[in-house]
Motif scaffolding. Sequence first.
Motif, mmCIF file in Angstrom:
data_model
loop_
_atom_site.group_PDB
_atom_site.id
_atom_site.type_symbol
_atom_site.label_atom_id
_atom_site.label_comp_id
_atom_site.label_asym_id
_atom_site.label_seq_id
_atom_site.Cartn_x
_atom_site.Cartn_y
_atom_site.Cartn_z
ATOM 1 N N GLY A 1 0.842 -1.120 -0.067
ATOM 2 C CA GLY A 1 0.025 0.057 0.194
ATOM 3 C C GLY A 1 0.699 1.466 -0.047
ATOM 4 O O GLY A 1 0.398 2.192 -0.315
ATOM 5 N N TRP A 2 2.191 1.236 0.151
ATOM 6 C CA TRP A 2 3.250 2.226 0.168
ATOM 7 C C TRP A 2 3.990 2.267 -1.062
ATOM 8 O O TRP A 2 4.889 1.041 -1.232
ATOM 9 C CB TRP A 2 3.989 2.400 1.338
ATOM 10 C CG TRP A 2 3.274 2.456 2.513
ATOM 11 C CD1 TRP A 2 2.786 1.789 3.419
ATOM 12 C CD2 TRP A 2 2.894 4.112 3.023
ATOM 13 N NE1 TRP A 2 2.353 2.388 4.660
ATOM 14 C CE2 TRP A 2 2.207 3.882 4.235
ATOM 15 C CE3 TRP A 2 2.792 5.331 2.380
ATOM 16 C CZ2 TRP A 2 1.555 5.041 4.970
ATOM 17 C CZ3 TRP A 2 2.397 6.274 3.181
ATOM 18 C CH2 TRP A 2 1.688 6.043 4.391
ATOM 19 N N PRO A 3 3.671 3.058 -2.081
ATOM 20 C CA PRO A 3 4.936 2.732 -3.339
ATOM 21 C C PRO A 3 6.411 2.845 -2.896
ATOM 22 O O PRO A 3 6.987 2.005 -3.590
ATOM 23 C CB PRO A 3 4.350 4.221 -4.221
ATOM 24 C CG PRO A 3 3.010 4.638 -3.633
ATOM 25 C CD PRO A 3 3.009 4.318 -2.250
ATOM 26 N N ALA A 4 6.731 3.711 -1.994
ATOM 27 C CA ALA A 4 8.087 3.577 -1.658
ATOM 28 C C ALA A 4 8.673 2.099 -1.168
ATOM 29 O O ALA A 4 9.668 1.484 -1.519
ATOM 30 C CB ALA A 4 8.502 4.519 -0.651
ATOM 31 N N GLY B 1 -2.897 8.075 -7.991
ATOM 32 C CA GLY B 1 -2.334 7.540 -9.485
ATOM 33 C C GLY B 1 -0.748 7.128 -9.171
ATOM 34 O O GLY B 1 -0.533 6.482 -10.197
ATOM 35 N N ALA B 2 -0.225 6.966 -8.174
ATOM 36 C CA ALA B 2 0.830 6.493 -7.970
ATOM 37 C C ALA B 2 1.007 5.104 -7.943
ATOM 38 O O ALA B 2 -0.022 4.320 -7.590
ATOM 39 C CB ALA B 2 1.585 6.687 -6.437
ATOM 40 N N GLU C 1 -9.653 10.526 -6.672
ATOM 41 C CA GLU C 1 -8.290 11.119 -6.649
ATOM 42 C C GLU C 1 -8.325 12.670 -5.889
ATOM 43 O O GLU C 1 -7.388 12.879 -5.144
ATOM 44 C CB GLU C 1 -7.312 11.143 -7.979
ATOM 45 C CG GLU C 1 -6.990 9.763 -8.185
ATOM 46 C CD GLU C 1 -6.047 9.826 -9.395
ATOM 47 O OE1 GLU C 1 -5.894 11.011 -9.975
ATOM 48 O OE2 GLU C 1 -5.716 8.626 -10.044
ATOM 49 N N GLN C 2 -9.214 13.377 -6.353
ATOM 50 C CA GLN C 2 -9.481 14.690 -5.943
ATOM 51 C C GLN C 2 -9.632 14.740 -4.332
ATOM 52 O O GLN C 2 -9.016 15.494 -3.596
ATOM 53 C CB GLN C 2 -10.458 15.444 -6.389
ATOM 54 C CG GLN C 2 -10.653 17.020 -6.178
ATOM 55 C CD GLN C 2 -11.701 17.686 -6.769
ATOM 56 O OE1 GLN C 2 -12.213 16.981 -7.932
ATOM 57 N NE2 GLN C 2 -11.884 19.052 -6.545
ATOM 58 N N ASP C 3 -10.527 13.730 -4.060
ATOM 59 C CA ASP C 3 -10.941 13.715 -2.522
ATOM 60 C C ASP C 3 -9.738 13.166 -1.557
ATOM 61 O O ASP C 3 -9.253 13.859 -0.480
ATOM 62 C CB ASP C 3 -11.960 12.868 -2.337
ATOM 63 C CG ASP C 3 -13.222 13.392 -2.615
ATOM 64 O OD1 ASP C 3 -13.464 14.810 -2.904
ATOM 65 O OD2 ASP C 3 -14.208 12.666 -2.982
ATOM 66 N N ILE C 4 -9.106 12.209 -2.040
ATOM 67 C CA ILE C 4 -7.709 11.798 -1.349
ATOM 68 C C ILE C 4 -6.527 12.809 -1.534
ATOM 69 O O ILE C 4 -6.130 13.186 -0.174
ATOM 70 C CB ILE C 4 -7.501 10.582 -1.967
ATOM 71 C CG1 ILE C 4 -8.396 9.389 -1.803
ATOM 72 C CG2 ILE C 4 -6.011 9.933 -1.208
ATOM 73 C CD1 ILE C 4 -8.101 8.091 -2.425
ATOM 74 N N ALA D 1 9.148 11.119 -3.062
ATOM 75 C CA ALA D 1 10.586 10.238 -2.974
ATOM 76 C C ALA D 1 11.485 11.146 -3.624
ATOM 77 O O ALA D 1 11.494 11.908 -4.697
ATOM 78 C CB ALA D 1 10.415 8.943 -3.684
ATOM 79 N N THR D 2 12.719 11.051 -3.010
ATOM 80 C CA THR D 2 13.796 12.134 -3.269
ATOM 81 C C THR D 2 14.959 11.334 -3.694
ATOM 82 O O THR D 2 15.830 11.713 -4.456
ATOM 83 C CB THR D 2 14.481 12.944 -2.122
ATOM 84 O OG1 THR D 2 14.779 12.177 -1.073
ATOM 85 C CG2 THR D 2 13.278 13.841 -1.696
ATOM 86 N N GLU D 3 15.063 9.925 -3.454
ATOM 87 C CA GLU D 3 16.348 9.019 -3.733
ATOM 88 C C GLU D 3 16.055 7.678 -3.902
ATOM 89 O O GLU D 3 15.094 6.965 -3.018
ATOM 90 C CB GLU D 3 17.144 9.358 -2.657
ATOM 91 C CG GLU D 3 18.616 8.483 -2.892
ATOM 92 C CD GLU D 3 19.613 8.617 -1.781
ATOM 93 O OE1 GLU D 3 20.750 8.004 -2.019
ATOM 94 O OE2 GLU D 3 19.554 9.308 -1.016
ATOM 95 N N LEU D 4 16.466 6.966 -4.859
ATOM 96 C CA LEU D 4 16.199 5.675 -5.037
ATOM 97 C C LEU D 4 17.593 4.853 -5.143
ATOM 98 O O LEU D 4 18.133 5.178 -6.361
ATOM 99 C CB LEU D 4 15.292 5.255 -5.964
ATOM 100 C CG LEU D 4 14.795 3.725 -6.500
ATOM 101 C CD1 LEU D 4 14.451 3.134 -5.023
ATOM 102 C CD2 LEU D 4 13.957 3.563 -7.378
ATOM 103 N N VAL D 5 18.188 4.097 -4.607
ATOM 104 C CA VAL D 5 19.513 3.354 -4.653
ATOM 105 C C VAL D 5 19.356 1.706 -4.781
ATOM 106 O O VAL D 5 18.682 1.277 -3.918
ATOM 107 C CB VAL D 5 20.553 3.799 -3.559
ATOM 108 C CG1 VAL D 5 21.869 3.447 -3.661
ATOM 109 C CG2 VAL D 5 20.757 5.448 -3.639
#
Length: 286
Positions: free
Chosen positions: A30-33, A240-241, A258-261, A272-276
């Motif tokens: 449930g968490w994209p990251a 939309g993620a 999506e607008q409500d959420i 997210a700022t970094e993906l390694v």
Amino acid sequence: MSIPHEPEPVPSISELRSWFTRSRPRIGTGWPALDAVTEGIPIAETTAVHAPQSLRLQILARMAAWGAGEGLSVVIASRAVTTQELWLAVGAGGLGLPPRALLETSAHDTWIDDRLRVLDLRVMGGSSAPEKLADALAHRVPSLVIVDDYLGNEYDWVDAFGSPAELDVHAKPRQLGAALVLGGGSMESFSSWLDRGVLTICVVPDGDGSRTRITCYDGQTRRNEVVLLRDGYLEPPAPGAPMLRRPGVTNIWQERTEQDISSFARALGADATELVWEQGFDAGVD
């Protein structure tokens, strides 16, 4: 005269590797990251989650809401919070938010209530949570079992799983046929499992609480992602993620527009700022 049977074909090592690493079903978090670093929670295996209590509760509650939202049967238990607090966390988790978010608005009460009432979800909090978990597993084994405040092989949790001395983190989920997620704040509780290939997730905020590093280690590969925090909490999933989901299943929590959420979650949002990606890492988790 008997006819000799044809010998069974011998699988190649590459075929076996593919089966072990790709073919087993997994559950989205449930968490994209988190999906990015874990590729989902494996069925019939154990996943360990190490994080500060506030972040850990947000992650585990989101897992419970998301899994149940896809039609899975889910049990979540914790001694660290009351049953009421755990229900609030799961309700907020449906939208990817920390529990306090639902204390600040009543705008979405009816919508969340309608979903919680139809999910196959059992919530157990407080000091009696281990006994309630034992009773639940004795009557009907769910697809996803989440236990928070797991500090090692303590008698009450071990007894809840019907284990004589210690919880076998490999055999027990296979016996249950369920994904087992164990959450705790002490890395020492999970360190001995790293060498045994248990999927381990570590969430470590930085000193000023502005971001956190999410690390996943499965005994062979370590993957990291750094995400921003807002008010000390994880950012909600952006509308939309891309999130890991079972084929052909529409998650009940995504029926909201999506607008409500986005409107509800905007104050807590971040990217997210970094993906390694680190292949072949052969040491423990930092």
